[in-house]
Design an enzyme around this catalytic site. Structure first.
Site, PDB file in Angstrom:
ATOM      1  N   CYS A   8       7.551   3.777   6.438  1.00 15.52           N
ATOM      2  CA  CYS A   8       6.713   3.734   4.466  1.00 15.52           C
ATOM      3  C   CYS A   8       7.614   3.215   3.788  1.00 15.52           C
ATOM      4  O   CYS A   8       6.929   2.875   2.534  1.00 15.52           O
ATOM      5  CB  CYS A   8       5.777   5.272   4.083  1.00 15.52           C
ATOM      6  SG  CYS A   8       7.399   6.813   3.698  1.00 15.52           S
ATOM      7  N   CYS A  63      -3.598   4.441   9.301  1.00 14.75           N
ATOM      8  CA  CYS A  63      -2.546   4.112  10.071  1.00 14.75           C
ATOM      9  C   CYS A  63      -1.710   4.785  10.942  1.00 14.75           C
ATOM     10  O   CYS A  63      -0.700   4.995  11.450  1.00 14.75           O
ATOM     11  CB  CYS A  63      -1.006   3.858   8.489  1.00 14.75           C
ATOM     12  SG  CYS A  63      -2.518   2.245   7.571  1.00 14.75           S
ATOM     13  N   CYS A  80      -1.579   8.594   7.456  1.00 14.40           N
ATOM     14  CA  CYS A  80      -2.573   8.093   6.488  1.00 14.40           C
ATOM     15  C   CYS A  80      -3.167   8.247   8.072  1.00 14.40           C
ATOM     16  O   CYS A  80      -3.330   6.872   9.405  1.00 14.40           O
ATOM     17  CB  CYS A  80      -2.689   7.116   5.916  1.00 14.40           C
ATOM     18  SG  CYS A  80      -1.139   7.577   4.330  1.00 14.40           S
ATOM     19  N   CYS A  96       1.399  -1.049   0.612  1.00 10.38           N
ATOM     20  CA  CYS A  96       0.289   0.039   0.038  1.00 10.38           C
ATOM     21  C   CYS A  96       1.081   1.384  -0.102  1.00 10.38           C
ATOM     22  O   CYS A  96       1.037   2.327  -0.881  1.00 10.38           O
ATOM     23  CB  CYS A  96      -0.670   0.004   0.977  1.00 10.38           C
ATOM     24  SG  CYS A  96      -2.579   1.151   1.126  1.00 10.38           S
ATOM     25  N   CYS A  97       1.473   1.419   1.172  1.00 10.39           N
ATOM     26  CA  CYS A  97       2.322   2.600   0.932  1.00 10.39           C
ATOM     27  C   CYS A  97       3.637   1.974  -0.754  1.00 10.39           C
ATOM     28  O   CYS A  97       3.336   3.570  -1.265  1.00 10.39           O
ATOM     29  CB  CYS A  97       3.450   2.590   2.504  1.00 10.39           C
ATOM     30  SG  CYS A  97       3.104   2.755   3.668  1.00 10.39           S
TER      31      CYS A  97
HETATM   32  S1  SF4 Z   1       0.367   4.841   5.911  1.00 11.21           S
HETATM   33 FE1  SF4 Z   1      -1.162   3.204   5.413  1.00 11.21          FE
HETATM   34  S2  SF4 Z   1      -3.152   3.618   4.425  1.00 11.21           S
HETATM   35 FE2  SF4 Z   1      -1.043   4.953   3.901  1.00 11.21          FE
HETATM   36  S3  SF4 Z   1       0.195   4.105   2.296  1.00 11.21           S
HETATM   37 FE3  SF4 Z   1       0.882   3.329   3.616  1.00 11.21          FE
HETATM   38  S4  SF4 Z   1      -0.163   1.422   4.254  1.00 11.21           S
HETATM   39 FE4  SF4 Z   1      -1.353   2.696   2.915  1.00 11.21          FE
END
Ligand code: SF4
Length: 227
Positions: A222, A200, A197, A109-110
């Protein structure tokens, strides 16, 4: 490929000025508008040149307070804040990778919402240097950072990364903010010590500033600053 470079200056202001002078518009400052250090660098940069590009990665999952602060600070300092977004909207990401990817695979996701976006920004802006507010005292994952490093952001694209605040403490940062009456994210007064985010990030009080990020996950960065 640019060659390795490191600032010779000692103070944060001097390091920032030397970097901007050396790289010109090939240097950009990244700011999350979450932590307090970025606000210090923005203030310093605005006094050197408000023309420095400021990069902001909008993951699509940020706190409203973060977005409001970006707009307020850009206006106040006359800075050009360039917002980059992921290739996929949150809905498109859910469709392609499934719901709540951040719970199942936060690294993926990151990568989609931050790392790849930064690489695209660096390519499109033809950056050679990236200035960021990392500090050694933020937590164990940052304890060894120096003032400058060199990172391959994408295959064949190397960036000099400069951390003018590397040696600063949290107290130094807050003293500067108070002294210069700099705006900061109001969530930092509501128990958060580091902001990313929404899903998170949780409030956290303790010596490790980043411990409120990715709660319950074996993850502290991240991926933007891993190499
Ligand atoms: S902090 Fe969480 S929601 Fe944001 S990009 Fe990374 S994993 Fe995804």
């Amino acid at each position: 490929m640019t060659s390795r470079w490191a600032p010779g200056a000692q103070t944060a202001e001097e390091i920032l000025a030397e970097t901007i002078e050396h790289f010109g518009n090939k240097a950009a400052l990244t700011c999350s508008f979450g932590g307090p250090g970025g606000m210090v660098l923005l203030h310093m940069a605005s006094r050197i040149t408000p023309k420095i590009p400021v990069l902001f990665l909008d993951t699509g999952f940020l706190f409203p307070e973060t977005l409001r602060l970006r707009d307020e600070v850009a206006e106040r300092y006359g800075l050009e804040v360039i917002t980059y977004r992921p290739a996929l909207s949150p809905a498109e990401q859910a469709e392609r990778y499934g719901d709540r990817l951040w719970e199942r695979d936060p690294d993926a996701c990151c990568r989609l919402r931050k790392v790849e976006v930064m690489a695209r920004a660096a390519r499109e802006l033809e950056l050679e240097a990236w200035i960021s507010a990392l500090r050694r005292d933020q937590g164990a994952s940052r304890r060894a950072i120096g003032t400058a490093t060199y990172q391959e952001i994408a295959p064949g694209h190397w960036l000099t990364k400069v951390f003018p605040l590397a040696a600063w403490t949290r107290r130094d940062v807050w003293s500067y903010i108070v002294r210069h009456r700099i705006p900061y994210n109001p969530l930092l007064d509501r128990g958060y010590s580091s902001l990313g985010c929404i899903q998170c990030t949780v409030p956290h009080a303790g010596s490790d500033e980043r411990a409120g990020r990715w709660p319950g996950q074996n993850k502290v960065e991240c991926g933007l600053h891993l190499s």
